[in-house]
Scaffold this motif. Structure first.
Motif, PDB file in Angstrom:
ATOM      1  N   ASP A 189       0.823  -1.213   0.000  1.00  0.00           N
ATOM      2  CA  ASP A 189       0.000   0.000   0.000  1.00  0.00           C
ATOM      3  C   ASP A 189       0.854   1.258   0.000  1.00  0.00           C
ATOM      4  O   ASP A 189       0.591   2.198  -0.757  1.00  0.00           O
ATOM      5  CB  ASP A 189      -0.955   0.022   1.194  1.00  0.00           C
ATOM      6  CG  ASP A 189      -2.055  -1.011   1.075  1.00  0.00           C
ATOM      7  OD1 ASP A 189      -2.419  -1.353  -0.071  1.00  0.00           O
ATOM      8  OD2 ASP A 189      -2.538  -1.471   2.114  1.00  0.00           O
ATOM      9  N   MET A 190       1.871   1.300   0.835  1.00  0.00           N
ATOM     10  CA  MET A 190       2.720   2.489   0.897  1.00  0.00           C
ATOM     11  C   MET A 190       3.581   2.627  -0.354  1.00  0.00           C
ATOM     12  O   MET A 190       3.846   3.738  -0.808  1.00  0.00           O
ATOM     13  CB  MET A 190       3.598   2.487   2.148  1.00  0.00           C
ATOM     14  CG  MET A 190       2.842   2.853   3.401  1.00  0.00           C
ATOM     15  SD  MET A 190       1.964   4.434   3.308  1.00  0.00           S
ATOM     16  CE  MET A 190       3.326   5.583   3.348  1.00  0.00           C
ATOM     17  N   LEU A 223       5.696   5.496  -4.969  1.00  0.00           N
ATOM     18  CA  LEU A 223       5.726   5.588  -6.434  1.00  0.00           C
ATOM     19  C   LEU A 223       5.131   6.884  -6.985  1.00  0.00           C
ATOM     20  O   LEU A 223       5.717   7.470  -7.908  1.00  0.00           O
ATOM     21  CB  LEU A 223       5.056   4.358  -7.060  1.00  0.00           C
ATOM     22  CG  LEU A 223       5.755   3.022  -6.761  1.00  0.00           C
ATOM     23  CD1 LEU A 223       5.003   1.874  -7.409  1.00  0.00           C
ATOM     24  CD2 LEU A 223       7.204   3.045  -7.175  1.00  0.00           C
ATOM     25  N   PRO A 224       4.000   7.388  -6.444  1.00  0.00           N
ATOM     26  CA  PRO A 224       3.482   8.642  -6.992  1.00  0.00           C
ATOM     27  C   PRO A 224       4.395   9.836  -6.708  1.00  0.00           C
ATOM     28  O   PRO A 224       4.294  10.862  -7.373  1.00  0.00           O
ATOM     29  CB  PRO A 224       2.141   8.847  -6.284  1.00  0.00           C
ATOM     30  CG  PRO A 224       1.830   7.594  -5.587  1.00  0.00           C
ATOM     31  CD  PRO A 224       3.111   6.836  -5.436  1.00  0.00           C
ATOM     32  N   ALA A 275      14.084  10.502  -5.810  1.00  0.00           N
ATOM     33  CA  ALA A 275      14.984  10.324  -6.956  1.00  0.00           C
ATOM     34  C   ALA A 275      16.321   9.685  -6.577  1.00  0.00           C
ATOM     35  O   ALA A 275      16.754   8.731  -7.227  1.00  0.00           O
ATOM     36  CB  ALA A 275      15.208  11.650  -7.666  1.00  0.00           C
ATOM     37  N   SER A 276      16.978  10.163  -5.542  1.00  0.00           N
ATOM     38  CA  SER A 276      18.294   9.595  -5.196  1.00  0.00           C
ATOM     39  C   SER A 276      18.155   8.142  -4.737  1.00  0.00           C
ATOM     40  O   SER A 276      19.030   7.321  -5.032  1.00  0.00           O
ATOM     41  CB  SER A 276      19.015  10.443  -4.155  1.00  0.00           C
ATOM     42  OG  SER A 276      18.301  10.471  -2.945  1.00  0.00           O
ATOM     43  N   PHE A 277      17.077   7.839  -4.033  1.00  0.00           N
ATOM     44  CA  PHE A 277      16.848   6.451  -3.616  1.00  0.00           C
ATOM     45  C   PHE A 277      16.683   5.561  -4.852  1.00  0.00           C
ATOM     46  O   PHE A 277      17.312   4.506  -4.962  1.00  0.00           O
ATOM     47  CB  PHE A 277      15.616   6.352  -2.712  1.00  0.00           C
ATOM     48  CG  PHE A 277      15.352   4.957  -2.223  1.00  0.00           C
ATOM     49  CD1 PHE A 277      16.016   4.459  -1.125  1.00  0.00           C
ATOM     50  CD2 PHE A 277      14.444   4.137  -2.888  1.00  0.00           C
ATOM     51  CE1 PHE A 277      15.795   3.159  -0.685  1.00  0.00           C
ATOM     52  CE2 PHE A 277      14.212   2.841  -2.455  1.00  0.00           C
ATOM     53  CZ  PHE A 277      14.887   2.351  -1.351  1.00  0.00           C
ATOM     54  N   ALA A 297       1.424  -7.341  -9.070  1.00  0.00           N
ATOM     55  CA  ALA A 297       2.203  -7.435 -10.305  1.00  0.00           C
ATOM     56  C   ALA A 297       2.171  -6.111 -11.065  1.00  0.00           C
ATOM     57  O   ALA A 297       3.180  -5.689 -11.639  1.00  0.00           O
ATOM     58  CB  ALA A 297       1.687  -8.576 -11.181  1.00  0.00           C
ATOM     59  N   LEU A 298       1.042  -5.429 -11.042  1.00  0.00           N
ATOM     60  CA  LEU A 298       0.949  -4.120 -11.702  1.00  0.00           C
ATOM     61  C   LEU A 298       1.775  -3.066 -10.965  1.00  0.00           C
ATOM     62  O   LEU A 298       2.421  -2.222 -11.587  1.00  0.00           O
ATOM     63  CB  LEU A 298      -0.512  -3.688 -11.809  1.00  0.00           C
ATOM     64  CG  LEU A 298      -1.383  -4.549 -12.729  1.00  0.00           C
ATOM     65  CD1 LEU A 298      -2.845  -4.152 -12.599  1.00  0.00           C
ATOM     66  CD2 LEU A 298      -0.909  -4.461 -14.166  1.00  0.00           C
ATOM     67  N   VAL A 299       1.765  -3.124  -9.637  1.00  0.00           N
ATOM     68  CA  VAL A 299       2.578  -2.195  -8.845  1.00  0.00           C
ATOM     69  C   VAL A 299       4.067  -2.457  -9.108  1.00  0.00           C
ATOM     70  O   VAL A 299       4.854  -1.517  -9.250  1.00  0.00           O
ATOM     71  CB  VAL A 299       2.246  -2.296  -7.336  1.00  0.00           C
ATOM     72  CG1 VAL A 299       3.223  -1.492  -6.489  1.00  0.00           C
ATOM     73  CG2 VAL A 299       0.815  -1.832  -7.075  1.00  0.00           C
TER      74      VAL A 299
END
Length: 184
Positions: free
Chosen positions: A104-105, A111-112, A118-120, A144-146
């Motif tokens: 969920d997180m 992701l959003p 970015a650096s991670f 699978a989509l995530v």
């Protein structure tokens, strides 16, 4: 155990790995050790650990922190979930080398906001799926989509992480892992 040696060697070579062995057979070493070695050798490397539930990530956090401490490494390892305070979330985004989270997180919080991470993402070397057997049925298809989205965003930031899955209770680990992760 020989399966640990094989899994660690394969992961270090950049091969995706699924470890399917009984409970208490040392599966955690199969992902902890290659991750810790990679992060100790490369100060820009990062890793993402996915657990199916918030409670499991919190439970596993302590064993990982103990291993990091015993190895003498100084690797920021943080849980990023719904209970993580705002200040800690910022530290995770900016300085986290190992992030422990749940689907969920990952989907709604990381992701959003990938530009803030970015650096991670640029340093993402490993993505670990513990209790991989839980990602089946509708939950598995959603996951699978995530994962496809995660792979796409990692590539956008220049990373091609190695996936490591662990499970004690699945009869078709290779097929299941390949379909879930979208990799051969």
């Amino acid at each position: 155990y020989s399966h640990q040696v094989q899994a660690i060697a394969a992961a270090r070579r950049g091969r995706h790995v699924i470890v399917a062995t009984p409970t208490a057979s040392g599966k955690s070493y199969c992902f902890h050790l290659p991750v810790l070695q990679a992060l100790s050798e490369d100060p820009s490397a990062t890793a993402l650990f996915l657990y199916p539930t918030k409670a499991l990530s919190r439970d596993q956090e302590q064993s990982l922190l103990t291993m990091i401490e015993q190895s003498g490494l100084a690797l920021p390892s943080l849980v990023f979930d719904g209970d993580t305070p705002g200040d800690t979330r910022r530290v995770a985004r900016e300085k986290g080398r190992i992030i422990l989270t749940n689907p969920d997180m990952l989907h709604a919080g990381i992701l959003p906001n990938h530009t803030k991470w970015a650096s991670f993402f640029q340093g993402l070397r490993y993505v670990v799926f513990d209790e991989m057997h839980t990602y089946r049925g509708v939950f598995g298809s959603h996951m699978a989509l995530v994962v496809a989205r995660l792979r796409r965003l990692a590539a956008f930031h220049g990373a091609k992480p190695t996936f490591i899955g662990a499970t004690a209770t699945i009869g078709n680990p290779l097929e299941h892992g390949s379909r879930l992760l979208g990799v051969p």
